[in-house]
Write a protein that holds these residues in place. Structure first.
Motif, short mmCIF file in Angstrom:
data_model
loop_
_atom_site.label_atom_id
_atom_site.label_comp_id
_atom_site.label_asym_id
_atom_site.label_seq_id
_atom_site.Cartn_x
_atom_site.Cartn_y
_atom_site.Cartn_z
N GLY A 66 0.83 -1.19 0.00
CA GLY A 66 0.00 0.00 0.00
C GLY A 66 0.86 1.23 0.00
O GLY A 66 1.96 1.26 -0.56
N GLN A 88 -3.70 3.87 -4.54
CA GLN A 88 -3.72 2.45 -4.14
C GLN A 88 -5.13 1.95 -3.86
O GLN A 88 -5.45 0.78 -4.11
N GLU A 89 -6.01 2.82 -3.35
CA GLU A 89 -7.37 2.39 -3.03
C GLU A 89 -8.11 1.90 -4.28
O GLU A 89 -8.78 0.87 -4.25
N THR A 90 -7.96 2.62 -5.38
CA THR A 90 -8.60 2.20 -6.63
C THR A 90 -8.02 0.88 -7.12
O THR A 90 -8.75 -0.02 -7.56
N ARG A 150 -9.41 -1.88 -4.93
CA ARG A 150 -10.85 -2.08 -5.09
C ARG A 150 -11.18 -2.81 -6.39
O ARG A 150 -11.99 -3.74 -6.41
#
Length: 378
Positions: free
Chosen positions: A258, A263-265, A268
């Motif tokens: 991370g 990074q979240e996209t 997900r």
């Protein structure tokens, strides 16, 4: 076989009607050395050397260089072993690709080489992120030049030219006096970037051609790159591209790390969904003067379903192109590509089409098992 050093890029005197041709990112170096198909065949069957000295090169030094880059790049580099290379990206906050770079860690320096013209904005971003870290990113483009040797005879050519032969496919070996050799898994069966002091470029070129590498240009290199389905920033990507769409998950993105922007996209889409588009290889049914251009639409039943990336003439496959198409487009769809007076039928190469797995992504499957989310929709 030429041994006189890299040459100025031949002029492209083709006149096109309709939309403006995107600028040639390789205009500063030689497009060919007289026979592009023969140069391609040398890359596929023996070895050829290409001048890619127009690429921008950055150098990052300092005791915290790896841990600092680890926080900014998509690749896991905090424990990158010495004399190792990889690829990496910089994303925006929505997970869209801003920069792509080749990475080489050797000695006390990490080198990042990227597309022509991209070094300045990438360096600007890195410098803004230094804060109190013990790192010093700098522009090394004036210091170093990239030559690339492609073909199954790469190890023999390097050895005969007096250069080290790193372990494939990502090994790096430093050179006395500066620079390094980095093995790469594309294009073709084998390749190596020979990154040398810019003042030594012509001498190294002569040594490589004398060692058996045919002089080749970017036309041949791009043809084998497209065949290898290796995307190129701004040619095969647009301002909406996320790494999953073009095969950069793995080669340039580490899914279990991370601490980087976007990074979240990445997580997900990998765990809960599918990317909206996929990269495919297209076979084009058109003559040289009617080929689509980068950025032209791919259409199905008169509706746009994708965009054309790099278009090349391959020595065996004929005219081919990389393209980003909607995920819902089936492999056997009847498609056209191009705009204005250069619209022609195209077909998807089935070997380039990776169908979705029968099972949902792992995160969605877990939600369905525990009843914490909606079931899979058709």
């Amino acid at each position: 076989m030429s041994t006189t050093g890299p040459q100025t890029a031949p002029e492209n005197d083709e006149a096109h009607d309709g939309a403006t041709e995107p600028p040639d990112p390789d205009a500063a170096v030689a497009a060919h050395h007289g026979d592009p198909p023969a140069e391609q065949r040398a890359m596929a069957r023996s070895a050829a050397v290409v001048d890619r000295s127009h690429r921008d090169v950055l150098a990052v030094t300092g005791a915290e260089r790896l841990s600092w880059l680890h926080l900014l790049l998509t690749q896991h580099v905090s424990e990158l072993p010495p004399d190792t290379g990889t690829e990496a990206l910089v994303l925006d906050i929505q997970g869209r690709v801003l920069h792509h770079m080749a990475v080489a860690a050797t000695g006390d320096t990490v080198y990042l080489d990227t597309e022509p013209g991209e070094g300045t904005p990438l360096l600007d971003y890195l410098q803004k992120m230094v804060f109190w870290s013990k790192v010093e990113p700098r522009d090394a483009t004036a210091e170093l030049a990239v030559l690339t040797v492609v073909g199954p005879d790469v190890p023999e050519v390097l050895e005969r030219a007096g250069l080290p032969v790193p372990t494939a496919p990502h090994g790096v070996a430093g050179l006395d006096g500066g620079g390094f050799v980095r093995r790469t898994p594309w294009p073709g069966r084998d390749a190596a970037d020979v990154v040398v002091p810019r003042a030594e470029r012509d001498a190294r070129w002569s040594a490589l051609t004398a060692a058996g590498a045919r002089a080749a240009g970017t036309i041949a290199f791009e043809a084998l790159r497209v065949e290898s389905r290796a995307p190129r920033l701004h040619r095969d990507t647009d301002d909406r591209t996320i790494p999953h769409e073009v095969g950069w998950i793995g080669p340039a993105v580490h899914l279990t790390k991370g601490c980087y922007r976007g990074q979240e996209t990445v997580a997900r889409v990998a765990n809960l969904g599918r990317p909206p588009r996929r990269q495919v290889l297209l076979h084009l049914d058109a003559g040289d003067e009617d080929l689509p251009r980068t950025g032209d639409p791919v259409q199905r039943d008169g509706r746009a379903v994708g965009r054309i990336g790099t278009v090349v003439q391959h020595h065996e496959l004929g005219p081919i192109a990389l393209a980003l198409v909607k995920r819902s487009v089936p492999v056997d769809a009847e498609l056209t590509a191009g705009a204005d007076d250069r619209v022609s039928p195209v077909t998807i190469d089935p070997d380039s089409y990776e169908p979705d797995p029968d099972q949902p992504p792992p995160g969605r499957a877990a939600r369905e098992r525990t009843g914490r989310g909606p079931g899979r929709r058709g």
